[in-house]
Design a protein around this motif. Structure first.
Motif, PDB file in Angstrom:
ATOM      1  N   PHE A 102       3.938   2.715   0.981  1.00 33.82           N
ATOM      2  CA  PHE A 102       3.421   3.034  -0.352  1.00 33.82           C
ATOM      3  C   PHE A 102       4.526   3.310  -1.365  1.00 33.82           C
ATOM      4  O   PHE A 102       4.229   3.693  -2.504  1.00 33.82           O
ATOM      5  N   VAL A 125      -7.695   4.452   2.912  1.00 32.16           N
ATOM      6  CA  VAL A 125      -6.718   3.905   3.855  1.00 32.16           C
ATOM      7  C   VAL A 125      -7.299   3.893   5.274  1.00 32.16           C
ATOM      8  O   VAL A 125      -7.901   4.876   5.713  1.00 32.16           O
ATOM      9  N   VAL A 220      -3.202  -1.692   5.208  1.00 38.69           N
ATOM     10  CA  VAL A 220      -3.952  -0.484   5.574  1.00 38.69           C
ATOM     11  C   VAL A 220      -5.263  -0.387   4.796  1.00 38.69           C
ATOM     12  O   VAL A 220      -5.915   0.650   4.806  1.00 38.69           O
ATOM     13  N   HIS A 221      -5.644  -1.489   4.136  1.00 39.01           N
ATOM     14  CA  HIS A 221      -6.856  -1.469   3.311  1.00 39.01           C
ATOM     15  C   HIS A 221      -7.873  -2.535   3.716  1.00 39.01           C
ATOM     16  O   HIS A 221      -8.884  -2.702   3.038  1.00 39.01           O
TER      17      HIS A 221
END
Length: 298
Positions: A102, A125, A220-221
């Motif tokens: 991130f 997430v 992560v999405h």
């Protein structure tokens, strides 16, 4: 009201040989400067820290801010009450692989500002969940390492030197010098196969081990995990594969398979797995994705 509750600033005093505690002091000062109440949560060891996080979460928190690395994140994710709260992260560990995903702020004041700005629109997430016979569910943010990468993790954890991610590089070299093959059995849906290789790792984030891009296209999405497998070969060939892997140039190699999965079962004999830099144990491992399980302040 929720906004009147404090943030819990969780710190591992031994993170990066004490850097976590020093950064936490500045994080608490940044919250105070912003006019936001925050309390420090720490413990004498992992179990004590988890107990204190659990107790504070039950008493009422606005959210949790973790000052440390992947290990602290993994520690807190095992606390069900903590997973119900929005969580922010100030990188102060050795690897910081999840934070790198991130591009999180390292400077405490900037990190706190970004966390507060994200509070009313946290990121959704994914997390990974591991089930093992006779063990509680184990949650992870980055990946479940089984094989060579787990051995590197174990060796890096034993190096008690202030080397940051270089601990993983030293451990990688040491493990390569004694490179060994492992036997894996992997089942995805109704398909099952066995192979000899060096790793069968389930990734949620892109990198492990202080920035090694094991799953360069992982997200992560997306509600999926990336199963990364490296099969056997001569030692010279595997050294070449690992060199390309370190530069994220391994995806099309014949020894490498990356499969998008929602659920996977991995058996690896007595191989000891690690996740988010910390010990998980031996398998077999039933691994699934938990889509959007973490509200992340980033």
């Amino acid at each position: 009201m929720r906004d009147e509750a404090p943030f819990g600033v969780v710190v591992n005093p031994s993170s990066a040989l004490g850097r976590g505690a020093r950064v936490a002091t500045r994080v608490l000062a940044a919250f105070e400067a912003a006019g936001v109440h925050a309390i420090e949560i720490s413990g004498s060891d992992a179990a004590d820290c988890q107990a204190r996080v659990r107790a504070a979460s039950r008493e009422g928190l606005r959210g949790l801010v973790l000052v440390g690395g992947d290990g602290l994140l993994g520690l807190v994710l095992q606390v069900a009450e903590a997973r119900e709260l929005p969580i922010g992260l100030v990188p102060a560990g050795s690897g910081n692989d999840f934070a790198r995903q991130f591009a999180l702020e390292h400077a405490p004041a900037a990190a706190v500002s970004r966390i507060l700005a994200a509070e009313h629109a946290p990121l959704s997430v994914d997390l990974g969940v591991v089930e093992r016979p006779g063990a509680a569910e184990h949650w992870f943010a980055g990946g479940l390492s089984i094989g060579l990468d787990a051995a590197i993790n174990r060796r890096a954890n034993a190096l008690r030197l202030p080397l940051g991610p270089f601990r993983y590089h030293i451990a990688l070299v040491a493990e390569i010098l004694t490179l060994k093959q492992r036997r894996f059995r992997v089942r995805v849906g109704s398909s099952e196969r066995s192979f000899t290789g060096i790793l069968s790792t389930v990734m949620n984030a892109r990198a492990i081990g202080g920035g090694i891009p094991l799953a360069p296209r992982a997200s992560v999405h997306d509600g999926m995990l990336d199963l990364v497998e490296v099969t056997d070969g001569t030692k010279l060939r595997l050294l070449s594969v690992l060199g390309l892997l370190a530069r994220a140039q391994h995806e099309d190699l014949p020894e490498v398979t990356i499969t998008r999965v929602e659920r996977v079962r991995v058996e690896a004999g007595d191989e000891i797995a690690y996740s988010d830099g910390e010990l998980v144990g031996t398998g077999p491992f039933e691994v699934r994705v938990a889509p959007g399980a973490l509200r992340f302040l980033a």
